[in-house]
Scaffold this motif. Structure first.
Motif, short mmCIF file in Angstrom:
data_model
loop_
_atom_site.label_atom_id
_atom_site.label_comp_id
_atom_site.label_asym_id
_atom_site.label_seq_id
_atom_site.Cartn_x
_atom_site.Cartn_y
_atom_site.Cartn_z
N ARG A 154 97.52 84.15 25.51
CA ARG A 154 96.21 83.84 24.90
C ARG A 154 96.17 84.30 23.45
O ARG A 154 95.72 83.58 22.56
CB ARG A 154 95.10 84.53 25.71
CG ARG A 154 93.69 84.14 25.27
CD ARG A 154 92.64 84.99 25.95
NE ARG A 154 92.75 86.38 25.57
CZ ARG A 154 92.29 86.86 24.40
NH1 ARG A 154 91.74 86.06 23.51
NH2 ARG A 154 92.42 88.15 24.12
N LYS A 155 96.67 85.52 23.22
CA LYS A 155 96.69 86.05 21.85
C LYS A 155 97.64 85.27 20.96
O LYS A 155 97.37 85.04 19.78
CB LYS A 155 97.09 87.53 21.88
CG LYS A 155 96.00 88.45 22.43
CD LYS A 155 96.44 89.91 22.40
CE LYS A 155 95.33 90.82 22.90
NZ LYS A 155 95.73 92.24 22.92
N ASP A 196 108.80 79.44 29.16
CA ASP A 196 107.93 78.54 28.40
C ASP A 196 106.66 79.18 27.84
O ASP A 196 105.66 78.49 27.66
CB ASP A 196 107.54 77.32 29.25
CG ASP A 196 108.62 76.24 29.21
OD1 ASP A 196 109.58 76.42 28.46
OD2 ASP A 196 108.49 75.27 29.95
N ILE A 197 106.67 80.46 27.56
CA ILE A 197 105.51 81.07 26.90
C ILE A 197 105.31 80.41 25.55
O ILE A 197 104.21 79.97 25.21
CB ILE A 197 105.70 82.59 26.73
CG1 ILE A 197 105.62 83.29 28.10
CG2 ILE A 197 104.63 83.16 25.80
CD1 ILE A 197 105.86 84.78 28.03
N LEU A 198 106.38 80.33 24.77
CA LEU A 198 106.29 79.69 23.46
C LEU A 198 106.07 78.19 23.60
O LEU A 198 105.30 77.60 22.85
CB LEU A 198 107.56 79.97 22.65
CG LEU A 198 107.59 79.38 21.24
CD1 LEU A 198 106.42 79.87 20.41
CD2 LEU A 198 108.90 79.72 20.55
N GLY A 199 106.74 77.58 24.58
CA GLY A 199 106.57 76.15 24.80
C GLY A 199 105.13 75.80 25.11
O GLY A 199 104.58 74.83 24.58
N ASP A 200 104.48 76.62 25.93
CA ASP A 200 103.07 76.39 26.26
C ASP A 200 102.18 76.58 25.04
O ASP A 200 101.19 75.85 24.85
CB ASP A 200 102.63 77.34 27.38
CG ASP A 200 103.23 76.97 28.73
OD1 ASP A 200 103.74 75.84 28.85
OD2 ASP A 200 103.22 77.80 29.64
N ALA A 201 102.54 77.57 24.21
CA ALA A 201 101.76 77.80 22.99
C ALA A 201 101.91 76.61 22.04
O ALA A 201 100.98 76.21 21.35
CB ALA A 201 102.22 79.09 22.31
N TYR A 202 103.11 76.05 22.00
CA TYR A 202 103.39 74.87 21.18
C TYR A 202 102.53 73.70 21.66
O TYR A 202 101.94 72.96 20.86
CB TYR A 202 104.87 74.54 21.29
CG TYR A 202 105.46 73.74 20.15
CD1 TYR A 202 105.64 74.30 18.90
CD2 TYR A 202 105.86 72.42 20.34
CE1 TYR A 202 106.22 73.57 17.86
CE2 TYR A 202 106.43 71.69 19.32
CZ TYR A 202 106.62 72.27 18.08
OH TYR A 202 107.19 71.55 17.05
N GLU A 203 102.47 73.53 22.99
CA GLU A 203 101.64 72.48 23.57
C GLU A 203 100.17 72.69 23.20
O GLU A 203 99.44 71.75 22.89
CB GLU A 203 101.77 72.49 25.09
CG GLU A 203 103.07 71.92 25.61
CD GLU A 203 103.14 70.42 25.46
OE1 GLU A 203 102.14 69.73 25.72
OE2 GLU A 203 104.19 69.93 25.04
#
Length: 514
Positions: free
Chosen positions: A6-7, A173-180
């Motif tokens: 979230r952050k 996919d923490i970064l992948g989800d943030a990218y999305e």
């Protein structure tokens, strides 16, 4: 969603604000997403090579200084990651210059060029070529002078340097989800242009769950209008995917799709994204796919050239979609590519359900002759970026029983009203999916229509013909209405009298006839 994620999303969107300036969302997304991708590739290659060299007791930096190891580490990276970036060009080293207030644009350009150039002549070349072409560091929109451009780019990169992408984290996919998340935010800000690259997440979820129903593994998945690739990646959340295939007309969006794949840790040999018009110039011709999903541009124009009547994608129908409406051309194209046991789901405007002429002929052929149409799902209006029209999901399967029904769902009234557009809630998505799975009639929501019913309606698939959502209103008490009208007339006469009195006192004519 974890607190960290979230952050991360909040921070990334705040950084994007630094680039707004004179750019619209469709422009500054290219810079923001490009810089995130560059940082990711830098950290990815250093992490990977450090791990590979651990047994040798050296780091990537040290190995690159050793003439005996230099070529070996480069070959290792190209074989397994698909690209190479020398230590001097890593994000962390460019940032050191930025912290010292030095000019970094040349270093940054060199780094991006090196990523692309390193792939030349290798299997990954097609996946990396021109990947950063939309990150124009010389654009006047970044500033009038070189110093101004350097200042804003340095500021953005310094903000990015404060974020830990946690690539070594086992949580996928923490970064992948943030990218999305960022892509969806850019889509929301971009308005009409957003339709080129993004399908709302909840709609993607419906399509993905439908084409993977009852399947844990799929050999491949295909999207002929893949945009940012988000819809393809969404399918991979529902089942394990062997290979991803897609085609995208817009060059910038094509670049974004390839970045999105790599950033979601899809190996370069496991995806094949091509650039071009999938109808006029199909680049996966002859291939068959286990699952196909698409959200093509609604009622776009196309050539509808007679040569396509000899094209095996269209020849059996005897008709082509009209020049002004390409919708059914996408349906025909996708059905051609669908494996015999596969499932496809496509989002289209409601007109495909009832328009006549050539479209009516194509629709009748699909239902009567081939019996490919499996379901029709009506969605609410105003849930897509760039258009407020209601839309429909058509589901097709080639291996259906001869007497199989066509399942209709009317979900058009089930949504949450948001500020700029309507939104499907999780409960709405779950209701659609569960109802589709059970395939049973639900009053005012779903109906399994026999092929005889479809024929009776002359192959018109307009949803209200099959799902009655009419709400009966309370009967009108006519006597009460008459009494109310009499009371209103009485009060009106009294007001007129009062107005007449004041007009007489003022010596002016009353504004009505007595």
């Amino acid at each position: 969603m974890s607190e960290y994620q979230r952050k991360l999303e909040t921070k990334l969107w705040a950084i994007a604000d630094e680039l707004r300036g004179n750019m619209d969302a469709n422009e500054f997304k290219n810079y923001m997403l490009g810089f995130i991708f560059y940082k990711y590739l830098s950290e990815k290659i250093e992490l990977y090579l450090n791990q590979e060299l651990e047994e040798d007791g050296v780091t990537f930096n040290q190995a690159f200084e050793d003439e005996d190891l230099k070529e070996e580490v480069e070959a290792e990276a190209l074989e397994n990651l698909g690209y190479f970036l020398e230590p001097l060009c890593l994000f962390k080293n460019v940032i050191k210059k930025a912290r010292n207030g030095e000019f970094i644009l040349n270093n940054l350009q060199t780094a991006m060029n090196q990523i692309e150039n390193s792939t030349m002549g290798h299997e990954s070349e097609e996946d990396f070529v021109n990947l950063f072409e939309d990150v124009d560091l010389q654009s006047s929109k970044l500033g009038k002078s070189e110093d101004a451009k350097n200042k804003i780019i340095s500021k953005v990169l310094l903000h990015l340097s404060e974020i830990d992408f946690k690539l070594e984290d086992t949580e996928r996919d923490i970064l992948g989800d943030a990218y999305e998340y960022l892509i969806s935010q850019f889509a929301s800000s971009a308005g009409k242009k957003a339709g080129e690259f993004y399908t709302p997440q909840q709609v993607s979820k419906i399509l993905a769950k439908i084409v993977t129903q009852g399947k844990k593994n799929l050999k491949n998945v295909y999207d002929p209008t893949c945009g940012s690739g988000s819809l393809l990646l969404r399918v991979s959340r529902e089942a394990k995917i062997g290979e991803f295939f897609g085609q995208e007309l817009n060059q910038s969006t094509y670049n974004l799709a390839r970045m999105n794949m790599i950033l979601h840790d899809v190996r370069f040999e496991d995806f094949n994204i091509q650039q071009g018009d999938s109808i006029e110039n199909p680049l996966h011709f002859g291939m068959k796919f286990d699952a196909i999903v698409a959200n093509p541009p609604f009622s776009a124009k196309w050539s509808s050239d007679k040569k396509f009547l000899d094209d095996e994608r269209f020849s059996a129908y005897g008709k082509l979609a009209p020049k002004s409406k390409e919708d059914f051309a996408f349906v025909q194209h996708m059905i051609y590519h669908l494996d015999e046991k596969g499932t496809m789901a496509i989002v289209l405007p409601h007109g495909v359900l009832f328009r006549g002429a050539a479209e009516g002929v194509i629709r009748k052929y699909l239902v009567k002759e081939k019996n490919y149409l499996d379901a029709v799902i009506g969605l609410p209006a105003n849930i897509f970026y760039g258009t407020s029209i209601p839309t429909v999901i058509l589901v097709f399967k080639k291996c259906r029983e001869d007497d199989a029904d066509i399942f209709f769902i009317d979900a058009s009234k089930h949504f949450e009203k948001a500020k700029n557009q309507n939104r499907l809630r999780d409960e709405d998505v779950n209701r659609i999916i569960n109802t589709y799975k059970e395939r049973k009639d639900v009053e005012k929501f779903a109906h399994a229509a026999t092929l005889a019913e479809i024929e009776e309606n002359d192959y018109n698939l307009n949803i209200p013909r099959y799902v009655d959502t009419f709400e009966e209103e309370e009967p009108v008490d006519l006597d009460a209405v008459v009494r109310e009208i009499r009371e209103l007339n009485k009060k009106s006469a009294e007001v007129d009298k009062e107005i007449k009195k004041y007009c007489d006192e003022l010596g002016i004519e009353a504004p009505f006839n007595e």
